[in-house]
Design a protein around this motif. Structure first.
Motif, PDB file in Angstrom:
ATOM      1  N   PRO A 128      35.971  33.062  50.832  1.00 37.73           N
ATOM      2  CA  PRO A 128      34.997  33.726  51.698  1.00 37.73           C
ATOM      3  C   PRO A 128      34.559  32.850  52.880  1.00 37.73           C
ATOM      4  O   PRO A 128      34.949  31.686  53.004  1.00 37.73           O
ATOM      5  N   TRP A 129      33.733  33.445  53.717  1.00 35.79           N
ATOM      6  CA  TRP A 129      33.084  32.732  54.813  1.00 35.79           C
ATOM      7  C   TRP A 129      32.092  31.739  54.230  1.00 35.79           C
ATOM      8  O   TRP A 129      31.762  31.773  53.047  1.00 35.79           O
ATOM      9  N   PHE A 130      31.614  30.817  55.037  1.00 36.88           N
ATOM     10  CA  PHE A 130      30.745  29.748  54.557  1.00 36.88           C
ATOM     11  C   PHE A 130      29.397  30.268  54.049  1.00 36.88           C
ATOM     12  O   PHE A 130      28.782  29.648  53.192  1.00 36.88           O
ATOM     13  N   GLU A 131      28.938  31.378  54.583  1.00 35.13           N
ATOM     14  CA  GLU A 131      27.664  31.973  54.177  1.00 35.13           C
ATOM     15  C   GLU A 131      27.892  33.438  53.817  1.00 35.13           C
ATOM     16  O   GLU A 131      28.828  34.059  54.328  1.00 35.13           O
ATOM     17  N   PRO A 132      27.055  34.010  52.952  1.00 36.66           N
ATOM     18  CA  PRO A 132      27.234  35.422  52.559  1.00 36.66           C
ATOM     19  C   PRO A 132      27.147  36.352  53.769  1.00 36.66           C
ATOM     20  O   PRO A 132      26.246  36.231  54.601  1.00 36.66           O
ATOM     21  N   ARG A 133      28.093  37.264  53.873  1.00 38.68           N
ATOM     22  CA  ARG A 133      28.118  38.263  54.949  1.00 38.68           C
ATOM     23  C   ARG A 133      28.642  39.579  54.376  1.00 38.68           C
ATOM     24  O   ARG A 133      29.545  39.592  53.546  1.00 38.68           O
ATOM     25  N   ASP A 134      28.120  40.696  54.854  1.00 36.84           N
ATOM     26  CA  ASP A 134      28.566  41.996  54.367  1.00 36.84           C
ATOM     27  C   ASP A 134      30.061  42.185  54.587  1.00 36.84           C
ATOM     28  O   ASP A 134      30.782  42.677  53.705  1.00 36.84           O
ATOM     29  N   TRP A 135      30.560  41.845  55.774  1.00 38.68           N
ATOM     30  CA  TRP A 135      31.973  42.056  56.074  1.00 38.68           C
ATOM     31  C   TRP A 135      32.866  41.238  55.145  1.00 38.68           C
ATOM     32  O   TRP A 135      33.935  41.682  54.739  1.00 38.68           O
ATOM     33  N   CYS A 136      32.392  40.056  54.795  1.00 40.58           N
ATOM     34  CA  CYS A 136      33.155  39.182  53.913  1.00 40.58           C
ATOM     35  C   CYS A 136      33.207  39.751  52.492  1.00 40.58           C
ATOM     36  O   CYS A 136      34.264  39.772  51.857  1.00 40.58           O
ATOM     37  N   ARG A 137      32.082  40.242  52.005  1.00 42.75           N
ATOM     38  CA  ARG A 137      32.042  40.851  50.669  1.00 42.75           C
ATOM     39  C   ARG A 137      32.894  42.115  50.614  1.00 42.75           C
ATOM     40  O   ARG A 137      33.569  42.372  49.613  1.00 42.75           O
ATOM     41  N   ASP A 138      32.874  42.902  51.690  1.00 42.18           N
ATOM     42  CA  ASP A 138      33.675  44.124  51.717  1.00 42.18           C
ATOM     43  C   ASP A 138      35.163  43.797  51.591  1.00 42.18           C
ATOM     44  O   ASP A 138      35.903  44.481  50.869  1.00 42.18           O
ATOM     45  N   ARG A 139      35.610  42.775  52.294  1.00 41.80           N
ATOM     46  CA  ARG A 139      37.019  42.383  52.217  1.00 41.80           C
ATOM     47  C   ARG A 139      37.357  41.888  50.817  1.00 41.80           C
ATOM     48  O   ARG A 139      38.421  42.213  50.272  1.00 41.80           O
ATOM     49  N   ALA A 140      36.475  41.092  50.239  1.00 40.59           N
ATOM     50  CA  ALA A 140      36.714  40.563  48.891  1.00 40.59           C
ATOM     51  C   ALA A 140      36.789  41.691  47.868  1.00 40.59           C
ATOM     52  O   ALA A 140      37.684  41.716  47.012  1.00 40.59           O
ATOM     53  N   ASP A 141      35.854  42.639  47.942  1.00 41.61           N
ATOM     54  CA  ASP A 141      35.812  43.726  46.959  1.00 41.61           C
ATOM     55  C   ASP A 141      37.071  44.596  47.028  1.00 41.61           C
ATOM     56  O   ASP A 141      37.631  44.971  45.992  1.00 41.61           O
ATOM     57  N   THR A 142      37.492  44.912  48.242  1.00 44.33           N
ATOM     58  CA  THR A 142      38.684  45.755  48.380  1.00 44.33           C
ATOM     59  C   THR A 142      39.934  45.026  47.934  1.00 44.33           C
ATOM     60  O   THR A 142      40.798  45.602  47.249  1.00 44.33           O
ATOM     61  N   PHE A 143      40.056  43.755  48.297  1.00 46.74           N
ATOM     62  CA  PHE A 143      41.219  42.966  47.883  1.00 46.74           C
ATOM     63  C   PHE A 143      41.284  42.883  46.362  1.00 46.74           C
ATOM     64  O   PHE A 143      42.349  43.060  45.752  1.00 46.74           O
ATOM     65  N   ALA A 144      40.141  42.646  45.728  1.00 46.16           N
ATOM     66  CA  ALA A 144      40.089  42.563  44.267  1.00 46.16           C
ATOM     67  C   ALA A 144      40.521  43.880  43.631  1.00 46.16           C
ATOM     68  O   ALA A 144      41.245  43.898  42.632  1.00 46.16           O
ATOM     69  N   GLU A 145      40.081  45.007  44.211  1.00 38.81           N
ATOM     70  CA  GLU A 145      40.439  46.315  43.655  1.00 38.81           C
ATOM     71  C   GLU A 145      41.931  46.597  43.834  1.00 38.81           C
ATOM     72  O   GLU A 145      42.581  47.140  42.924  1.00 38.81           O
ATOM     73  N   CYS A 146      42.497  46.244  44.970  1.00 37.03           N
ATOM     74  CA  CYS A 146      43.939  46.424  45.185  1.00 37.03           C
ATOM     75  C   CYS A 146      44.741  45.628  44.164  1.00 37.03           C
ATOM     76  O   CYS A 146      45.721  46.128  43.591  1.00 37.03           O
ATOM     77  N   ARG A 148      43.662  44.598  41.225  1.00 36.93           N
ATOM     78  CA  ARG A 148      43.434  45.163  39.895  1.00 36.93           C
ATOM     79  C   ARG A 148      44.334  46.371  39.655  1.00 36.93           C
ATOM     80  O   ARG A 148      44.939  46.506  38.586  1.00 36.93           O
ATOM     81  N   LEU A 149      44.437  47.238  40.646  1.00 37.44           N
ATOM     82  CA  LEU A 149      45.266  48.433  40.502  1.00 37.44           C
ATOM     83  C   LEU A 149      46.745  48.079  40.357  1.00 37.44           C
ATOM     84  O   LEU A 149      47.527  48.853  39.793  1.00 37.44           O
ATOM     85  N   ALA A 150      47.125  46.902  40.857  1.00 38.98           N
ATOM     86  CA  ALA A 150      48.507  46.445  40.732  1.00 38.98           C
ATOM     87  C   ALA A 150      48.743  45.682  39.436  1.00 38.98           C
ATOM     88  O   ALA A 150      49.843  45.175  39.202  1.00 38.98           O
ATOM     89  N   GLY A 151      47.702  45.590  38.608  1.00 35.85           N
ATOM     90  CA  GLY A 151      47.842  44.929  37.312  1.00 35.85           C
ATOM     91  C   GLY A 151      47.485  43.460  37.308  1.00 35.85           C
ATOM     92  O   GLY A 151      47.740  42.756  36.327  1.00 35.85           O
ATOM     93  N   GLY A 152      46.870  42.971  38.376  1.00 33.68           N
ATOM     94  CA  GLY A 152      46.502  41.560  38.446  1.00 33.68           C
ATOM     95  C   GLY A 152      44.999  41.368  38.477  1.00 33.68           C
ATOM     96  O   GLY A 152      44.223  42.300  38.262  1.00 33.68           O
ATOM     97  N   ARG A 153      44.592  40.151  38.765  1.00 34.84           N
ATOM     98  CA  ARG A 153      43.172  39.820  38.830  1.00 34.84           C
ATOM     99  C   ARG A 153      42.949  38.810  39.950  1.00 34.84           C
ATOM    100  O   ARG A 153      43.697  37.844  40.068  1.00 34.84           O
ATOM    101  N   MET A 154      41.937  39.060  40.758  1.00 36.67           N
ATOM    102  CA  MET A 154      41.632  38.170  41.872  1.00 36.67           C
ATOM    103  C   MET A 154      40.571  37.150  41.488  1.00 36.67           C
ATOM    104  O   MET A 154      39.589  37.479  40.829  1.00 36.67           O
ATOM    105  N   SER A 155      40.767  35.919  41.918  1.00 35.55           N
ATOM    106  CA  SER A 155      39.781  34.863  41.728  1.00 35.55           C
ATOM    107  C   SER A 155      39.153  34.544  43.080  1.00 35.55           C
ATOM    108  O   SER A 155      39.862  34.276  44.052  1.00 35.55           O
ATOM    109  N   ALA A 156      37.828  34.602  43.167  1.00 38.47           N
ATOM    110  CA  ALA A 156      37.131  34.303  44.417  1.00 38.47           C
ATOM    111  C   ALA A 156      36.612  32.875  44.393  1.00 38.47           C
ATOM    112  O   ALA A 156      35.969  32.456  43.433  1.00 38.47           O
ATOM    113  N   PHE A 157      36.887  32.130  45.458  1.00 42.21           N
ATOM    114  CA  PHE A 157      36.405  30.752  45.560  1.00 42.21           C
ATOM    115  C   PHE A 157      34.894  30.772  45.764  1.00 42.21           C
ATOM    116  O   PHE A 157      34.371  31.507  46.598  1.00 42.21           O
TER     117      PHE A 157
END
Length: 383
Positions: A128-146, A148-157
């Motif tokens: 993610p970005w250095f500080e919490p941001r809505d746009w950053c969380r939106d990208r993380a959430d969608t990437f994680a869902e994609c 998950r649907l492909a059978g994997g799991r995302m790890s967020a730093f």
């Protein structure tokens, strides 16, 4: 018209290009660009003192301003367009106000689909970005869902970009695919991989966002990135501001602006896999498709058509672990899914995931995850 976007980065320059393109077509107002947050703060203070006498018709506020200063701008009660900031700032607005942003879900989806097109990865990461941001969380959430649907799991730093990023990258099962929230963060990922001796793209594939050529072409490995068409966002912002300045503002003019364009620009950080990496891709695909059948290392080696010694050597070279560990890792992924999503007994789960016996599964689960299957189910059970 006060315009406060970052003049010194690719995003801000793109937005300005779009604004100028609109004004060349319809010169309905004159832009006054702010170069620093302090310059903007001084201008807002002047408007607060002088009111209508200040001669300002509206404001376009981007990331140049922090949230507190953005709120002061909104409180001026002038037509305002706010770019890439939380809609929570709209509370109590007394004048026409519009929020504008790129479609962050589209950006993350393009990145995920590109990774999936490259082959099989053992893990996926998001920085993610250095500080919490809505746009950053939106990208993380969608990437994680994609993922998950492909059978994997995302790890967020979740650590410090300067000290613990390298350690986090080192621990991700290889090969891994990492989406960085933006190109500036992606350059830190590339540097951390170099510090750890991790091969890009063989062990770590990296995608950034913004397609800032200065960042993307100056890293040790040229960086694949996503162009989110900031010029189009700037054009739509300028167009909407012209609507807000009219005496009668329709409800449609107050709708959020969302630009959905997202185009991947491929460079070396996600180059096609080398022959060795393709061998491992085949091995990982075979493991993913057959782990629940109770396969062993020999089965994987036979599917590759190479010697066991070569298969072991190349697998460790790319992934940093053994073929046996990869099989168990995939089996345990299925075990965790069944524990959290079903009521199946331990015996049934062991049989469904390829373990020789329930006792064998229980021992391996406890050793690898540090908790019993019962404890895991209780903590992760989905309603």
């Amino acid at each position: 018209m006060i315009i406060a976007v970052k003049l010194y980065d690719k995003t801000g320059r793109g937005q300005i290009d779009g604004i100028i393109r609109f004004l060349r077509q319809r010169r309905e107002w004159v832009p006054l660009f702010m170069h620093t947050e302090q310059e903007l703060a001084d201008e807002i203070a002047r408007i607060e003192r002088q009111g209508e006498a200040a001669g300002v018709s509206g404001l376009i506020i981007g990331p140049l301003a922090g949230d507190a200063l953005t709120r002061r701008a909104i409180d001026l009660a002038l037509p305002t367009v706010v770019i890439a900031k939380t809609p929570k700032l709209a509370a109590g607005a007394k004048a026409p106000l519009v929020f504008a942003r790129n479609d962050n879900a589209a950006i993350a989806t393009v990145a995920a689909e590109h990774f999936f097109s490259l082959g099989v990865f053992r893990s996926y990461g998001y920085v993610p970005w250095f500080e919490p941001r809505d746009w950053c969380r939106d990208r993380a959430d969608t990437f994680a869902e994609c993922v998950r649907l492909a059978g994997g799991r995302m790890s967020a730093f979740a650590g410090d970009h300067g000290t613990s990023l390298a350690a986090w990258l080192r621990e991700l099962p290889k090969p891994t695919a990492v989406l960085a929230s933006c190109d500036r963060v992606a350059t830190l990922v590339v540097e951390a991989c170099a510090d750890q001796g991790l091969d890009i793209p063989g062990q770590v594939a990296v995608v950034g966002v913004d397609d800032d050529e200065i960042c993307c072409e100056s890293t040790a490995v040229p960086l694949t990135s996503i162009d989110k068409d900031d010029a189009e966002l700037g054009y739509q912002v300028a167009r909407r501001m012209s609507q807000l300045l009219k005496h009668t503002v329709r409800a449609t003019a107050l709708r959020p602006i969302v630009v959905r364009a997202a185009r991947l620009v491929a460079r070396e950080s996600t180059a096609p896999l080398k022959p060795t990496a393709r061998l491992i891709e085949r091995a990982l695909r075979f493991i993913r498709e057959n782990a629940s059948r109770g396969i062993g290392v020999g089965d994987v080696v036979r599917s590759l058509g190479v010697s066991r010694r070569l298969a072991d050597l190349r697998f460790r070279e790319i992934t940093g672990s053994s073929i046996h560990d990869a099989i168990v890792e995939r089996q345990l992924m299925d075990v965790k899914r069944l524990l959290s999503q079903t009521n199946r007994s331990m015996s049934a789960i062991a049989a469904a995931t390829g373990f020789a016996s329930p006792n064998n599964l229980k021992k391996i689960f406890k050793k690898r995850l540090g908790q019993t299957m019962t404890q895991f189910r209780a903590a992760n059970r989905r309603a």
